[in-house]
Enzyme design. Structure first.
Site, mmCIF file in Angstrom:
data_model
loop_
_atom_site.group_PDB
_atom_site.id
_atom_site.type_symbol
_atom_site.label_atom_id
_atom_site.label_comp_id
_atom_site.label_asym_id
_atom_site.label_seq_id
_atom_site.Cartn_x
_atom_site.Cartn_y
_atom_site.Cartn_z
ATOM 1 N N HIS A 1 -33.936 9.814 30.222
ATOM 2 C CA HIS A 1 -33.096 9.844 31.429
ATOM 3 C C HIS A 1 -33.278 11.163 32.181
ATOM 4 O O HIS A 1 -33.475 11.178 33.399
ATOM 5 C CB HIS A 1 -31.629 9.653 31.046
ATOM 6 C CG HIS A 1 -30.698 9.942 32.186
ATOM 7 N ND1 HIS A 1 -30.577 9.102 33.277
ATOM 8 C CD2 HIS A 1 -29.879 11.006 32.433
ATOM 9 C CE1 HIS A 1 -29.713 9.631 34.138
ATOM 10 N NE2 HIS A 1 -29.274 10.780 33.655
ATOM 11 N N HIS B 1 -34.158 12.297 36.364
ATOM 12 C CA HIS B 1 -33.893 13.516 37.144
ATOM 13 C C HIS B 1 -35.130 14.371 37.399
ATOM 14 O O HIS B 1 -35.295 14.915 38.487
ATOM 15 C CB HIS B 1 -32.855 14.375 36.428
ATOM 16 C CG HIS B 1 -31.481 13.789 36.441
ATOM 17 N ND1 HIS B 1 -30.704 13.742 37.567
ATOM 18 C CD2 HIS B 1 -30.752 13.194 35.458
ATOM 19 C CE1 HIS B 1 -29.548 13.169 37.282
ATOM 20 N NE2 HIS B 1 -29.551 12.817 36.003
ATOM 21 N N GLU C 1 -26.950 9.896 40.681
ATOM 22 C CA GLU C 1 -27.142 9.082 39.474
ATOM 23 C C GLU C 1 -27.380 7.604 39.783
ATOM 24 O O GLU C 1 -28.234 6.975 39.169
ATOM 25 C CB GLU C 1 -25.921 9.200 38.544
ATOM 26 C CG GLU C 1 -25.721 10.570 37.909
ATOM 27 C CD GLU C 1 -26.740 10.903 36.826
ATOM 28 O OE1 GLU C 1 -27.608 10.078 36.491
ATOM 29 O OE2 GLU C 1 -26.669 12.044 36.323
ATOM 30 N N SER D 1 -34.137 5.496 35.426
ATOM 31 C CA SER D 1 -34.496 5.709 34.021
ATOM 32 C C SER D 1 -33.997 4.573 33.141
ATOM 33 O O SER D 1 -34.146 4.622 31.928
ATOM 34 C CB SER D 1 -33.897 7.032 33.523
ATOM 35 O OG SER D 1 -32.487 6.984 33.598
HETATM 36 FE FE LIG Z 1 -27.941 12.026 34.737
#
Ligand SMILES: [Fe+2]
Length: 296
Positions: A162, A167, A208, A227
């Site tokens: 993730h 990110h 997010e 992700s």
């Molecule tokens: Fe995150």
């Protein structure tokens, strides 16, 4: 309203200095003693790190590298279909390995030349103020562990897949990096708990889980979607609303399930302008302006 702490397994340090990660009984690795020991070992490396020191390198096992390979292979066609153009360009620019887990210092080395961001290790939850605040300095706190190998396409917690595939790649885009810096500056600027929570809520629904319109379709720019093998496919089934910061700050949501409502920007540049401007101007008066009820 959410508490990010729900996401992470707690990490404790015993009187003897023993670091332990406490997995919930519904965690896929709960009954696996080797996995639990490995999680504690990786958490201990992060806890031992001090700012200014070299970021600890993890000697990833073949099982862990195989998880990375599987996710990279399975998620690439979904990115081609559902990721926004800037994300796809950022993946190419950062050019991370797909055949093994990269070290955080490798991610930092790539980001340095592109947007100046650097990755530092996190054992688990990082306090909201510190996590968001350090974004203002171009620092991203990242976990280093992998999900359990029994379910390589699922994780109940933010693991390195993730943090880096979501990110890290996004942070290779200069405009996203700037929005994250502004979010960090907002978190530092605000003084009240309510205002910090608004920063966190808007971050959740944009950085997010943000989506945007591109070529007549809904595309993802949020790290949580990019992700997640399951959630990115689910994204076209859910209710899509226009960007609305007041709704983001007041809607109830459960971070442990797929998001039933997503907020879409009209375009990538609309997202950068609107979300960037929100964070740039967010202050202690923002919760009242958005109609967020003050908690007793
Ligand atoms: Fe995150």
């Amino acid at each position: 309203m959410f508490e990010e702490g729900q996401l992470y397994s707690p990490v404790t340090v015993g009187e003897d200095g023993q670091v332990e990660v406490h997995l919930g009984d519904n965690h896929p690795g709960f009954a696996d003693q080797d996995y639990r020991a490995r999680r504690s070992e990786i958490a201990a490396a992060a806890l031992g790190w001090k700012p200014g020191e070299t970021v600890p390198r993890i000697d990833y096992t073949e099982t862990e590298n195989e998880i990375w390979r599987t996710v990279s292979r399975e998620i690439a066609p979904l990115h081609a279909k559902y990721a926004c153009r800037n994300y796809i360009a950022a993946v190419e620019a950062l050019n991370l390995p797909t055949d093994r887990v990269p070290q955080l210092d490798e991610v930092s080395a790539g980001l340095k030349g592109l947007t100046g961001f650097e990755y530092v290790p996190a054992a688990g939850i990082v306090p909201l103020e510190e996590f968001y605040g350090s974004l203002a300095d171009g620092q991203f706190h990242s976990t280093q562990y992998l999900r359990h190998h029994a379910v390589p396409l699922y994780t109940p917690e933010p693991d390195i897949i993730h943090e880096v595939i979501g990110h890290g790649n996004l942070l290779a885009d200069p405009q996203v990096a700037e929005v994250k810096r502004l979010a960090g500056a907002a978190a530092r600027r605000v003084q009240t708990r309510e205002a910090l929570q608004v920063v966190a809520d808007v971050f959740w629904f944009t950085i997010e889980f943000g989506v945007l319109h591109e070529d007549g379709e809904i595309k993802a720019y949020g790290a949580g979607l990019l992700s997640s093998y399951g959630e990115i496919e689910e994204m076209r089934e859910v209710e899509i609303r226009p960007l609305d910061f007041a709704e983001m700050a007041t809607v109830d949501y459960d971070i442990t399930h797929y998001q039933p409502v997503l907020f879409a920007a009209e375009s990538f540049s609309h997202m950068v302008d609107e979300v960037g401007n929100f964070f740039a101007t967010c202050d202690d008066d923002t919760p009242a302006k958005l109609g967020v009820a003050a908690k007793a």
